[in-house]
Design an enzyme around this catalytic site. Structure first.
Site, PDB file in Angstrom:
ATOM      1  N   ALA A  51     -13.511  -9.909 -28.834  1.00  0.00           N
ATOM      2  CA  ALA A  51     -14.484 -11.001 -28.859  1.00  0.00           C
ATOM      3  C   ALA A  51     -15.926 -10.511 -29.068  1.00  0.00           C
ATOM      4  O   ALA A  51     -16.734 -11.204 -29.689  1.00  0.00           O
ATOM      5  CB  ALA A  51     -14.379 -11.820 -27.581  1.00  0.00           C
ATOM      6  N   ARG A  60     -16.411 -14.266 -21.073  1.00  0.00           N
ATOM      7  CA  ARG A  60     -17.208 -14.050 -19.869  1.00  0.00           C
ATOM      8  C   ARG A  60     -17.990 -15.307 -19.523  1.00  0.00           C
ATOM      9  O   ARG A  60     -18.820 -15.754 -20.310  1.00  0.00           O
ATOM     10  CB  ARG A  60     -18.208 -12.901 -20.092  1.00  0.00           C
ATOM     11  CG  ARG A  60     -17.555 -11.604 -20.419  1.00  0.00           C
ATOM     12  CD  ARG A  60     -16.778 -11.182 -19.205  1.00  0.00           C
ATOM     13  NE  ARG A  60     -15.478 -10.689 -19.587  1.00  0.00           N
ATOM     14  CZ  ARG A  60     -15.094  -9.428 -19.451  1.00  0.00           C
ATOM     15  NH1 ARG A  60     -15.918  -8.559 -18.952  1.00  0.00           N
ATOM     16  NH2 ARG A  60     -13.894  -9.060 -19.801  1.00  0.00           N
ATOM     17  N   ILE A  90      -9.557 -14.650 -33.212  1.00  0.00           N
ATOM     18  CA  ILE A  90      -8.826 -15.682 -33.937  1.00  0.00           C
ATOM     19  C   ILE A  90      -9.767 -16.440 -34.878  1.00  0.00           C
ATOM     20  O   ILE A  90      -9.386 -17.435 -35.472  1.00  0.00           O
ATOM     21  CB  ILE A  90      -8.179 -16.672 -32.943  1.00  0.00           C
ATOM     22  CG1 ILE A  90      -9.246 -17.247 -32.005  1.00  0.00           C
ATOM     23  CG2 ILE A  90      -7.088 -15.969 -32.120  1.00  0.00           C
ATOM     24  CD1 ILE A  90      -8.732 -18.359 -31.107  1.00  0.00           C
ATOM     25  N   HIS A 107      -3.653 -11.971 -32.647  1.00  0.00           N
ATOM     26  CA  HIS A 107      -3.590 -13.226 -31.879  1.00  0.00           C
ATOM     27  C   HIS A 107      -3.632 -14.456 -32.773  1.00  0.00           C
ATOM     28  O   HIS A 107      -3.828 -15.568 -32.290  1.00  0.00           O
ATOM     29  CB  HIS A 107      -4.721 -13.276 -30.845  1.00  0.00           C
ATOM     30  CG  HIS A 107      -4.547 -12.271 -29.738  1.00  0.00           C
ATOM     31  ND1 HIS A 107      -5.581 -11.861 -28.932  1.00  0.00           N
ATOM     32  CD2 HIS A 107      -3.444 -11.594 -29.316  1.00  0.00           C
ATOM     33  CE1 HIS A 107      -5.121 -10.966 -28.055  1.00  0.00           C
ATOM     34  NE2 HIS A 107      -3.835 -10.787 -28.277  1.00  0.00           N
ATOM     35  N   THR A 141     -14.381  -5.066 -26.965  1.00  0.00           N
ATOM     36  CA  THR A 141     -13.222  -5.586 -26.245  1.00  0.00           C
ATOM     37  C   THR A 141     -13.159  -4.989 -24.851  1.00  0.00           C
ATOM     38  O   THR A 141     -13.416  -3.800 -24.671  1.00  0.00           O
ATOM     39  CB  THR A 141     -11.897  -5.314 -26.991  1.00  0.00           C
ATOM     40  OG1 THR A 141     -10.794  -5.663 -26.143  1.00  0.00           O
ATOM     41  CG2 THR A 141     -11.754  -3.868 -27.428  1.00  0.00           C
TER      42      THR A 141
END
Ligand code: NAD
Ligand code: ZN
Length: 238
Positions: free
Chosen positions: A20, A32, A101, A117, A186
């Site tokens: 992310a 987060r 994604i 993913h 990550t």
């Protein structure tokens, strides 16, 4: 310690493994403090909403959360995505393995991408298999339905679902063949991210992250900082 530039210059089979944090600088937040949803005065964390069981039990709530928190139609590749496209064009990149994604690596031009993913850009009718673009899911109200009446499900791996075997095999293969592995943005907290990295036996492990990670201890080059800034500084000759 060699610099990232030296490592990239010498690298012939570079693999990038990201999460992310690669896309936060494109305006897509990581998990987060992302916050979950409230149902019957109970807070349900994002991991629970994005689970297979929640999808089948509460599809309306799932899609409301999904549209709001996972779809970013305005997001564009940042300096990190663009640099990886340069590396692919230069013939130095064996592949990108991403947990994201958002589809931004493909949007940047890269073709050697393993989206372990899945991707918000692919959506399939659960009854007839017809494919729909992200826009269809974004613009439909409630549960997105196919012409045939079936539910249109995003091709995104939900918690509790298995990863796609061919994608997984491809990702494992490139990691095991890499001479340089760059792990960036990550927390490595979502399994099986850490399992993938066990396949690496190359010379140089670079870790780029804003916060400390255990993996830094194994890295030949641990770098604390912004993924887009660090990657953006690399010079690639094409
Ligand atoms: P994570 O949120 O667990 O960890 C992100 C890590 O990146 C953190 O350690 C954070 O400190 C760091 N980080 C954030 N922005 C950074 C930046 N600009 N530069 C350097 N470091 C930065 O993410 P994860 O490990 O990918 O796992 C979360 C799961 O959620 C994954 O499965 C992922 O697919 C999914 N997710 C995807 C997206 C997306 O597609 N863009 C966004 C949120 C979550
Ligand atoms: Zn259908």
């Amino acid at each position: 310690m060699k610099s990232l530039q030296e490592i990239v210059d010498k690298g012939k089979r570079i693999v990038f493994f990201g999460g992310a944090g690669v896309s936060t600088e494109s305006g897509i937040p990581d998990f987060r403090g992302a916050g979950g949803i409230f149902m019957e005065e109970q807070e349900i964390p994002p991991e629970a909403v994005l689970s297979e069981s929640f999808f089948y039990l509460h599809p309306e709530a799932f899609f409301a959360f999904y549209r709001k928190k996972l779809l970013y139609p305005e997001a564009r590749p940042n300096a990190a995505h663009r640099k990886l496209w340069e590396l692919e064009r230069a013939g130095k990149l064996l592949g990108i393995v991403t947990q994201n994604i958002d589809g931004l690596h493909r949007m940047a031009g890269n073709r050697l991408v393993f989206e372990i993913h899945g991707s918000v850009h692919r959506n399939f009718c659960m009854d007839c298999g017809r494919e729909y673009p992200m826009r269809f899911v974004l613009e439909s109200a409630g549960i997105p339905r196919c012409e045939c009446g079936g539910v249109v499900k995003p091709d995104v791996v939900l918690y509790g679902e298995a990863l796609d075997p061919p994608t997984m095999r491809g990702a494992m293969r490139v990691i095991s063949q890499a001479d340089v592995l760059i792990v960036a943005g990550t927390s490595l907290s979502v399994s099986p991210a850490a399992e993938f990295l066990k396949n690496f036996s190359g010379r140089e492990l670079v870790v780029i992250n804003r916060e400390a990670l255990n993996l830094e201890e194994k890295a030949t080059l641990p770098l604390r900082g912004s993924v887009a800034e660090v990657m953006g500084r690399i010079r690639v000759e094409i």
